[in-house]
Design a protein around this motif. Structure first.
Motif, PDB file in Angstrom:
ATOM      1  N   GLU A 565       0.878  -1.445   0.053  1.00  0.00           N
ATOM      2  CA  GLU A 565       0.165  -0.075   0.075  1.00  0.00           C
ATOM      3  C   GLU A 565       0.936   1.185   0.251  1.00  0.00           C
ATOM      4  O   GLU A 565       0.364   2.321  -0.794  1.00  0.00           O
ATOM      5  N   GLU A 566       1.992   1.187   0.681  1.00  0.00           N
ATOM      6  CA  GLU A 566       2.944   2.296   0.726  1.00  0.00           C
ATOM      7  C   GLU A 566       3.520   2.739  -0.597  1.00  0.00           C
ATOM      8  O   GLU A 566       3.584   3.826  -1.035  1.00  0.00           O
ATOM      9  N   THR A 567       3.877   1.720  -1.376  1.00  0.00           N
ATOM     10  CA  THR A 567       4.247   1.949  -2.516  1.00  0.00           C
ATOM     11  C   THR A 567       3.310   2.354  -3.587  1.00  0.00           C
ATOM     12  O   THR A 567       3.442   3.162  -4.502  1.00  0.00           O
ATOM     13  N   GLU A 569       0.880   4.227  -2.958  1.00  0.00           N
ATOM     14  CA  GLU A 569       0.459   5.609  -2.713  1.00  0.00           C
ATOM     15  C   GLU A 569       1.850   6.651  -3.326  1.00  0.00           C
ATOM     16  O   GLU A 569       1.689   7.626  -2.977  1.00  0.00           O
TER      17      GLU A 569
END
Length: 602
Positions: A565-567, A569
């Motif tokens: 999810e971090e990547t 975004e």
């Protein structure tokens, strides 16, 4: 402490590649004067200390990985967080863990031995050793065929420099041959990869293994041909016949520690045959072709190697031919394509690597005590340490020829047991036993010339030969004998713990034959449980780049399954791509939704 353990777990197994890579760059940045002034250079102790520390840290890491893998777990590391088959992955399983321990278990004592004078004979010895380790560990850990090519090139470039370490006309001449052969192999490697990617649409090993049985017609035939090209390349690396004639002469001219370290190089080729041709190209046609050609190649290589050893005129070439013979024995086991045979091949692979390295180091000891006769099979005055050298040679001969109760004997017994259900059982048994008998004869011949027929040293001070003999060293070269004893002690332990080791190799063989396990572990699935992949290859499906415009991507909705999810975004996912993902998710609910148009024309 918990944070460190979590960090270690999250980034396993990339540490095995980063440790030698960072070490090599540090050693290069440390600088290196000409070989003539290395002994007086104040940085030399620092080079050795950094090299030792890195080697021991790598060995600790490899053992830690072996303990982790022994439970049957497979650790996957997604570079840049993109999952396979779209991203490059590293895979730590039981086979790669075993090869890592073997690599560092050999490299650490050899580098320790080389740090007494040998590393002063040429520039950047320790840096090149760690670049070689970087290539080796990367080749053993990668789960991607193109990345395998990359790491092959890294270890080969390091080996080119190491082969020329110490300089000399013979090293330069055979170095040219070695480079030429490997450049040809690299070209074939790239052609084979192109054929595979053009027909399969993927170079991830688990994905290729999944897709191969689904291909039809020309696509399947091209993919099989690409796999056979890779087999040829790996055969060159493993020095199997008819593409292995280069090894005896090439290894014979290398310096003693380099020749000892190079014994792991042929095993990279065998590993690749086992990993790629044995498991990735596991469809019926590929396996049938490989079985058809691998057994005769193994038999011929094994017999040729021992016959070449019987006719060798120098000890170092003798060792090279014995390595060829051991390669043939391992290929015989792999050709059986059953779990027991592959387990036996892995057990014998470890033994043959370590004993060949010990033999090369022994050849350096013998050469130092024979003066002008060096390692040639000529009658020479008795060595000053003839008793201990003869005993060491006798021990190595017993181990390498495969006599009981040593690990070479156990490895061959395991292989013979695995032939039980083969239609060629009698041929394989006769060949292996005949090679063992011829090996005993070859070792006896060498021992007879070097030790038994050695003449008494000249005792008349007026003779020129008296002074020449007295000038020879009284003791083995520094750390030479201790390194041999350390390697032989390791093989003794390998023999004593043959039971649990054989159990581990059997579990390893079972694991690498389970393609469904690798597919389940490496590849992601969507909400319907379908494997996320792009097949067959479509030349119109070009990748979208950040600055090269935007294209309609019919598979945009799969991206959230592949990255965190971090990547997702982050800045590297364009707004247009995000809008595509949202629209394709909505289209599942409302098929009549308006299609998204590119924000920027390609």
């Amino acid at each position: 402490m918990n944070d460190f353990i979590q960090f270690w777990t999250e980034h396993t197994p990339i540490f095995s590649i980063l440790i030698p890579a960072i070490t090599a760059f540090i050693l290069v940045l440390l600088g290196n004067p000409g070989s003539g002034s290395l002994a007086q250079d104040w940085r030399q102790p620092w080079r050795r200390g950094i090299s030792y520390t890195s080697g021991l840290l790598g060995l600790f890491t490899a053992v830690n990985y072996l303990i982790f893998a022994s439970s049957g777990q497979i650790s996957v590391y997604n570079l840049s967080e993109w999952a396979a088959p779209f991203g490059i992955v590293l895979v730590l399983d039981q086979l790669s863990a075993l090869m890592l321990v073997l690599t560092y278990g050999l490299a650490v004592p050899v580098m320790w031995f080389a740090s007494k004078e040998w590393d002063e004979r040429g520039r950047y010895f320790h840096a090149m050793c760690h670049f070689l380790l970087m290539g080796l560990t990367g080749a053993f850990l990668t789960g991607d065929l193109f990345n395998l090519f990359v790491f092959f090139e890294i270890l080969l470039m390091a080996s080119y420099v190491l082969l020329l370490h110490g300089q000399g006309k013979a090293r330069f001449q055979l170095g040219i041959h070695y480079v030429t052969i490997n450049l040809l192999a690299s070209a074939l490697f790239l052609i084979g990869l192109g054929m595979i990617y053009g027909s399969v649409g993927s170079l991830n090993m688990a994905d290729v293994a999944r897709l191969m049985p689904l291909l039809e017609g020309d696509q399947h035939r091209i993919a099989v041909a690409g796999g056979l090209l890779l087999f040829t390349v790996f055969g060159i690396k493993a020095a199997m016949l008819p593409v292995g004639f280069w090894l005896p002469k090439t290894y014979a001219v290398a310096t003693t520690p380099v020749a000892a370290l190079f014994t792991i190089m042929t095993k990279v080729g065998i590993y690749a045959i086992l990993r790629v041709n044995g498991t990735v190209f596991d469809d019926a046609i590929s396996r049938e072709i490989l079985q058809y050609i691998l057994l005769p190649i193994g038999l011929i290589t094994s017999v040729y190697g021992v016959i070449g050893a019987m006719g060798a005129e120098r000890l170092r070439r003798f060792i090279g031919f014995m390595i060829l013979s051991s390669v043939g024995t391992i290929l015989i086991a792999i050709s059986l394509f059953n779990t027991l045979a592959w387990a036996a091949a892995l057990y014998y692979l470890v033994h043959s690597t370590i004993i060949a390295a010990a033999f090369y180091i022994l050849s350096g000891w013998i050469t130092s005590q024979r003066g002008e006769f060096k390692d040639h099979f000529k009658i020479a005055p008795q060595m000053k340490q003839h008793k201990v050298v003869a005993l060491t040679y006798f021990t190595i001969a017993l181990m390498m020829a495969g006599l009981p109760p040593f690990s070479g004997f156990l490895g061959k017994v395991f292989i013979l047991q695995a032939t039980a259900h083969s239609p060629y059982q009698l041929l394989m048994i006769v060949t292996i036993l005949m090679v063992s008998l011829l090996s005993i004869i070859a070792f006896t011949r060498v021992g007879f010339v070097i030790f038994w027929r050695a003449t008494k040293p000249e005792d008349n001070p007026d003779e020129a030969t008296y002074a020449a003999y007295q000038a020879l060293p009284e003791q083995a070269p520094k750390r030479n004998d201790k390194t041999i004893y350390l390697l032989l002690l390791g093989l003794m332990a390998y023999m004593v713990f043959a039971g649990p080791i054989q159990k581990y190799t059997y579990q390893t063989a079972e694991q690498i034959q389970n393609n469904a396990l690798y597919e389940q572990t490496l590849l992601k699935t969507d909400e319907h449980g379908q494997t996320i992949s792009v097949q067959p290859f479509d030349s119109e499906n070009l990748p979208e780049t950040k600055y090269g415009g935007e294209r309609v991507d019919p598979n945009a909705h799969l991206i959230p399954y592949l990255i965190s999810e971090e990547t997702l975004e982050g800045e590297h996912i364009s707004e247009y791509k995000k809008r595509q993902m949202q629209q394709q998710q909505q289209a599942k609910v409302n098929p009549d939704a308006e299609s998204l148009q590119p924000m920027v024309e390609p």
